[in-house]
Design an enzyme around this catalytic site. Structure first.
Site, short mmCIF file in Angstrom:
data_model
loop_
_atom_site.label_atom_id
_atom_site.label_comp_id
_atom_site.label_asym_id
_atom_site.label_seq_id
_atom_site.Cartn_x
_atom_site.Cartn_y
_atom_site.Cartn_z
N ASP A 109 -12.06 -8.35 -79.68
CA ASP A 109 -12.52 -8.63 -78.32
C ASP A 109 -12.14 -10.05 -77.91
O ASP A 109 -11.65 -10.28 -76.81
CB ASP A 109 -14.04 -8.41 -78.21
CG ASP A 109 -14.83 -9.11 -79.31
OD1 ASP A 109 -14.22 -9.63 -80.26
OD2 ASP A 109 -16.07 -9.13 -79.22
N ASP A 112 -11.77 -17.01 -80.86
CA ASP A 112 -12.36 -18.31 -80.50
C ASP A 112 -11.74 -19.37 -81.41
O ASP A 112 -10.66 -19.88 -81.12
CB ASP A 112 -13.89 -18.16 -80.66
CG ASP A 112 -14.67 -19.39 -80.28
OD1 ASP A 112 -14.11 -20.28 -79.63
OD2 ASP A 112 -15.87 -19.47 -80.62
P1 IMP Z 1 -13.69 -16.80 -84.24
O1 IMP Z 1 -13.73 -16.36 -85.69
O2 IMP Z 1 -14.27 -18.20 -84.07
O3 IMP Z 1 -12.33 -16.68 -83.62
O4 IMP Z 1 -14.70 -15.90 -83.45
C1 IMP Z 1 -14.51 -14.56 -83.26
C2 IMP Z 1 -15.79 -13.86 -82.99
O5 IMP Z 1 -16.80 -14.71 -82.44
C3 IMP Z 1 -15.59 -12.79 -81.94
O6 IMP Z 1 -15.20 -11.58 -82.53
C4 IMP Z 1 -16.95 -12.72 -81.28
O7 IMP Z 1 -17.79 -11.83 -81.99
C5 IMP Z 1 -17.52 -14.10 -81.40
N1 IMP Z 1 -17.35 -14.90 -80.16
C6 IMP Z 1 -16.61 -16.00 -79.99
N2 IMP Z 1 -16.67 -16.47 -78.73
C7 IMP Z 1 -17.48 -15.61 -78.06
C8 IMP Z 1 -17.92 -15.54 -76.69
O8 IMP Z 1 -17.59 -16.35 -75.81
N3 IMP Z 1 -18.73 -14.49 -76.39
C9 IMP Z 1 -19.12 -13.56 -77.30
N4 IMP Z 1 -18.73 -13.59 -78.57
C10 IMP Z 1 -17.91 -14.61 -78.97
#
Ligand code: IMP
Length: 186
Positions: A109, A112
């Site tokens: 989805d 980040d």
């Molecule tokens: P990453 O590992 O930091 O890239 O984060 C990925 C996961 O963090 C995503 O699959 C989401 O579940 C969650 N996430 C990061 N940013 C958001 C946001 O703005 N809204 C909702 N979920 C988020």
């Protein structure tokens, strides 16, 4: 159709406002589905949806992919009820399929920091898939500090929290058909 599209949405006193409409999302999803259809013709790829957030994107995306395919789901630890990543990733539900020699498409989805995506790519290496392709509906480029290869990105977005279309804050907001962004001026 009577859609659930409030002009503002509150979760724990945080105000969220509409950011990407259902129609804008649908248009991008269709375009990406067409690209994948061309690229994976005759390959019977396995689309792996990353739970929970990607369930809605996954279900719309695969209906725009007009070649035979399989699906599976992978669940990693989330942020819990917090908005800030803890820096740890763990597996809650593994991929069920035998992925050796298969073409995998990881469906996220949102990317980040990039930590989850980096973790997933590394985990897959030992299972010898034929190929790994990554697709994410949203990418917060400014927030990405882990090196990740994203093959398909729906929208590059600003570094602010978003909900809706499968994405949550404290488990709420997933059923909103539009994507909403946190109003930082509230
Ligand atoms: P990453 O590992 O930091 O890239 O984060 C990925 C996961 O963090 C995503 O699959 C989401 O579940 C969650 N996430 C990061 N940013 C958001 C946001 O703005 N809204 C909702 N979920 C988020």
């Amino acid at each position: 159709m009577d859609l659930y599209t409030p002009d503002e949405f509150y979760i724990k006193d945080y105000r969220f406002v509409p950011y990407l409409t259902r129609d804008e999302i649908a248009e991008r999803v269709t375009a990406m589905g067409q690209q994948l259809s061309t690229r994976f013709e005759d390959k019977t790829p396995i689309f792996v949806g990353i739970l929970n957030g990607a369930f809605m994107f996954m279900s719309d995306l695969i209906r725009e992919v007009k070649v035979p395919l399989e699906i599976d789901f992978w669940k990693l630890s989330s942020y819990g009820d917090e908005k800030v990543s803890t820096g740890d990733v763990s597996e809650i539900k593994a991929i069920d399929a035998n992925i050796a020699d298969r073409h995998l498409i990881l469906v996220e989805d949102i990317v980040d920091t990039g930590l989850s995506m980096q973790y997933m790519r590394r985990q897959l290496q030992s299972h010898a898939p034929a190929s790994v392709t990554t697709i994410t509906l949203l990418h917060k480029k400014e927030a990405t500090r882990y090196e990740v290869k994203l093959d398909y990105v729906g929208f590059e977005i600003e570094n602010r929290f978003v909900i809706g279309y499968g994405l949550d804050f404290a488990q709420q907001g997933r059923n909103l058909p539009h994507i909403y962004i946190r109003d930082e001026n509230q």
